[in-house]
Design an enzyme around this catalytic site. Structure first.
Site, PDB file in Angstrom:
ATOM      1  N   HIS A 239       0.868  -1.033  -0.047  1.00 34.41           N
ATOM      2  CA  HIS A 239       0.103  -0.051   0.025  1.00 34.41           C
ATOM      3  C   HIS A 239       0.903   1.280  -0.234  1.00 34.41           C
ATOM      4  O   HIS A 239       1.825   1.379   0.766  1.00 34.41           O
ATOM      5  CB  HIS A 239      -0.980  -0.039   1.317  1.00 34.41           C
ATOM      6  CG  HIS A 239      -1.815   1.025   1.288  1.00 34.41           C
ATOM      7  ND1 HIS A 239      -1.733   2.327   1.852  1.00 34.41           N
ATOM      8  CD2 HIS A 239      -3.136   0.741   1.161  1.00 34.41           C
ATOM      9  CE1 HIS A 239      -2.821   3.103   1.711  1.00 34.41           C
ATOM     10  NE2 HIS A 239      -3.633   2.248   1.215  1.00 34.41           N
ATOM     11  N   CYS A 277      -3.957   2.372  -4.412  1.00 32.96           N
ATOM     12  CA  CYS A 277      -4.933   2.855  -3.532  1.00 32.96           C
ATOM     13  C   CYS A 277      -5.066   4.347  -4.465  1.00 32.96           C
ATOM     14  O   CYS A 277      -3.897   5.144  -4.360  1.00 32.96           O
ATOM     15  CB  CYS A 277      -4.319   3.366  -2.388  1.00 32.96           C
ATOM     16  SG  CYS A 277      -5.430   4.212  -1.325  1.00 32.96           S
ATOM     17  N   HIS A 304      -7.886   0.171  -4.148  1.00 35.20           N
ATOM     18  CA  HIS A 304      -8.789   0.837  -3.167  1.00 35.20           C
ATOM     19  C   HIS A 304      -9.183   2.081  -4.203  1.00 35.20           C
ATOM     20  O   HIS A 304      -8.501   2.943  -4.524  1.00 35.20           O
ATOM     21  CB  HIS A 304      -7.967   1.706  -2.111  1.00 35.20           C
ATOM     22  CG  HIS A 304      -7.473   0.517  -1.043  1.00 35.20           C
ATOM     23  ND1 HIS A 304      -6.807   0.966   0.098  1.00 35.20           N
ATOM     24  CD2 HIS A 304      -7.897  -0.547  -0.733  1.00 35.20           C
ATOM     25  CE1 HIS A 304      -6.412  -0.051   0.915  1.00 35.20           C
ATOM     26  NE2 HIS A 304      -7.152  -1.079   0.386  1.00 35.20           N
ATOM     27  N   ASP A 359     -13.196   2.469  -0.925  1.00 31.41           N
ATOM     28  CA  ASP A 359     -12.309   2.885   0.059  1.00 31.41           C
ATOM     29  C   ASP A 359     -12.769   4.120   0.650  1.00 31.41           C
ATOM     30  O   ASP A 359     -13.279   4.993   0.063  1.00 31.41           O
ATOM     31  CB  ASP A 359     -10.829   3.168  -0.621  1.00 31.41           C
ATOM     32  CG  ASP A 359      -9.900   3.474   0.806  1.00 31.41           C
ATOM     33  OD1 ASP A 359     -10.174   2.988   1.841  1.00 31.41           O
ATOM     34  OD2 ASP A 359      -8.762   4.051   0.436  1.00 31.41           O
ATOM     35  N   HIS A 360     -12.994   4.187   2.023  1.00 33.10           N
ATOM     36  CA  HIS A 360     -13.637   5.533   2.667  1.00 33.10           C
ATOM     37  C   HIS A 360     -14.814   5.934   1.957  1.00 33.10           C
ATOM     38  O   HIS A 360     -15.113   5.464   0.965  1.00 33.10           O
ATOM     39  CB  HIS A 360     -12.721   6.700   2.716  1.00 33.10           C
ATOM     40  CG  HIS A 360     -11.274   6.391   3.093  1.00 33.10           C
ATOM     41  ND1 HIS A 360     -10.249   7.144   3.424  1.00 33.10           N
ATOM     42  CD2 HIS A 360     -10.707   5.064   3.945  1.00 33.10           C
ATOM     43  CE1 HIS A 360      -9.327   6.729   3.786  1.00 33.10           C
ATOM     44  NE2 HIS A 360      -9.417   5.391   4.121  1.00 33.10           N
ATOM     45  N   TYR A 376     -15.164   4.690   7.681  1.00 29.83           N
ATOM     46  CA  TYR A 376     -15.696   3.528   7.294  1.00 29.83           C
ATOM     47  C   TYR A 376     -17.246   3.164   7.892  1.00 29.83           C
ATOM     48  O   TYR A 376     -17.409   2.172   8.227  1.00 29.83           O
ATOM     49  CB  TYR A 376     -14.748   2.321   7.884  1.00 29.83           C
ATOM     50  CG  TYR A 376     -13.432   2.338   7.174  1.00 29.83           C
ATOM     51  CD1 TYR A 376     -13.240   1.238   6.038  1.00 29.83           C
ATOM     52  CD2 TYR A 376     -12.203   3.008   7.396  1.00 29.83           C
ATOM     53  CE1 TYR A 376     -12.078   1.254   5.401  1.00 29.83           C
ATOM     54  CE2 TYR A 376     -11.066   2.978   6.745  1.00 29.83           C
ATOM     55  CZ  TYR A 376     -10.888   2.095   5.755  1.00 29.83           C
ATOM     56  OH  TYR A 376      -9.691   1.923   4.834  1.00 29.83           O
TER      57      TYR A 376
HETATM   58  C1  DNO Z   1      -6.840   3.483   5.059  1.00 33.51           C
HETATM   59  C2  DNO Z   1      -5.869   2.435   4.641  1.00 33.51           C
HETATM   60  C3  DNO Z   1      -4.763   1.990   5.571  1.00 33.51           C
HETATM   61  C4  DNO Z   1      -4.161   0.858   5.007  1.00 33.51           C
HETATM   62  C5  DNO Z   1      -2.982   0.380   5.523  1.00 33.51           C
HETATM   63  C6  DNO Z   1      -2.607  -0.669   4.556  1.00 33.51           C
HETATM   64  O1  DNO Z   1      -7.913   3.661   5.035  1.00 33.51           O
HETATM   65  O2  DNO Z   1      -5.902   2.312   3.554  1.00 33.51           O
HETATM   66  O3  DNO Z   1      -5.248   1.733   6.958  1.00 33.51           O
HETATM   67  O4  DNO Z   1      -5.133   0.110   5.137  1.00 33.51           O
HETATM   68  O5  DNO Z   1      -2.083   1.521   5.779  1.00 33.51           O
HETATM   69  O6  DNO Z   1      -1.429  -1.295   4.863  1.00 33.51           O
END
Ligand code: DNO
Length: 398
Positions: A239, A277, A304, A359-360, A376
């Site tokens: 990531h 991401c 993500h 993501d989010h 989340y």
């Molecule tokens: C946030 C995420 C991070 C991610 C870690 C990956 O929303 O994308 O918490 O999970 O840093 O290792």
């Protein structure tokens, strides 16, 4: 592409049955209660998997297929004498997961802090709330709350003055909230939660670790991990560092397309892949996300999907935007991922899906006022997933 959803475990206010209603098929999860660096035992994995996968015969099944993340112990990033023991533990956790056919593993190599935001409740014109990173507030924390030695050298005179004004405009409570957001960590963090003193000590340990030492340590870690991952058909998905740049004088080495290209050049195994991401890479104007999705397609094991809107006059500050309306051309990113998936199918590699997750999400509607993990909550992510699903469907159709 397989639609996945992150679940933080039994304490997550969004339950497995809630997730079932979203239509996602795969769960992204981790054993958050195991202390950083310890082995994830077969028993603990089996128990967590049962929480995710047990269901009534008339319910849609969910599968735990992606781990986010197995934390990398600081000794590995620092390259201390304990690193080899902690690397062996990490590998043991990976082997134990593979016994359950869990073979996509996200991890990160950020020193001391994991992902960071300054505001967890930034009110949007719509009335919903978003996460935000504000460079001025960050500088105010660094210079006037943490009072990091040498911090002045990282900011221009104008930046220091703007940070001072931002600091002076904050109430005592604002300062405490800002401090907590930055050093106590956000959901899913893979680093410790610190007090100010612990945080200063953790930073001090990195004095002799610059970007090239950190990269060497990452490569050393991968030299041990990758051969086992290859044997087990495990896909490693690093990531990026979020936000993607050096912070607090700490080196951050997975920030740009060049960083990813260099990682692949130095460790060419196909098991050595990335988590694309989109929001993290997209919080820098010099990362072209559709181009990265095309260029690194073969190595994208997990994505993500989220967008950011960078401030016009300060490109290091951003708000987490709606999934489709941001500075990033999400439709083109998804097109590139679908293209890669077709390529895999044509080359007989169809058993190698790209897992995507919304993501989010914004905090909105009935979630406002509820206990949530910042970023989340369920409704905002469901909106993101529905929008992404629409794009996938439309592009697959044409
Ligand atoms: C946030 C995420 C991070 C991610 C870690 C990956 O929303 O994308 O918490 O999970 O840093 O290792």
């Amino acid at each position: 592409m397989r639609e996945s959803w992150r679940w933080f475990g039994p304490n997550d206010p969004v339950t497995i049955n809630d997730i079932r209603q979203t239509g996602a098929t795969d769960i992204v999860s981790a054993l958050h209660d195991v202390p950083i660096g310890e082995v994830w035992t077969v028993e603990a994995i089996a128990q967590h998997k049962a929480l995710i996968e047990s269901c009534e015969p008339d319910q849609s099944p969910l599968r735990w297929t992606v781990v986010e993340s197995i934390p990398v112990h600081e000794s590995i990033k620092l390259g201390t004498s304990e690193a080899s023991q902690y690397t062996r533990n990490w590998i043991q956790s990976m082997e134990n997961l593979a016994r359950f056919d869990i073979r996509t593993i996200c991890y990160n190599f950020m020193p001391v802090i994991d992902w960071t935001r300054t505001d967890l409740n930034h009110r949007l014109p719509s009335g919903a709330y978003a996460l935000r990173f504000d460079q001025q507030k960050f500088a105010a924390f660094d210079l006037f709350i943490l009072q990091r030695a040498g911090a002045e050298d990282d900011y221009s005179i104008e930046e220091r003055e703007a940070a001072r004004q931002a600091f002076e405009a904050m109430s005592e409570e604002d300062r405490q909230v800002l401090t907590r957001n930055i050093i106590a960590g956000l959901p899913g963090r893979m680093t410790d939660s610190y007090s100010i003193d612990d945080f200063r000590q953790a930073l001090a340990q990195y004095q002799a670790v610059d970007a090239s030492v950190l990269r060497e340590n990452l490569l050393g870690f991968l030299a041990e991990v990758v051969p086992v991952a290859e044997r087990l058909n495990v896909k490693l998905a690093i990531h990026p560092d979020d936000p993607p740049r050096d912070m607090f004088g700490l080196p951050r080495i997975i920030c740009t397309a060049d960083d990813v290209a260099q990682l692949f050049e130095l460790q060419p195994s196909r098991s050595n892949g990335i988590t694309l991401c989109v929001g993290t890479y997209g919080s820098r104007p010099d990362n072209d996300l559709p181009a990265m999705a095309h260029r690194f397609g073969e190595r994208i094991h997990f994505a993500h999907l989220r967008g950011v809107l960078r401030d016009r006059d300060e490109q290091r500050s951003f708000v987490e935007a709606s999934h489709l309306d941001s500075d990033i051309d999400m439709v083109e990113v998804i097109r590139a991922l679908l293209h890669e998936e077709r390529r895999r199918t044509r080359s007989g590699d169809s058993d190698n899906p790209i897992y995507i997750r919304p993501d989010h999400g914004h905090l909105m509607l009935d979630d406002i006022g509820k206990a949530v993990n910042p970023g989340y909550s369920s409704i905002g992510r469901l909106k993101g997933l529905a929008e992404i699903r629409g794009v996938v469907r439309a592009l697959s159709h044409s």
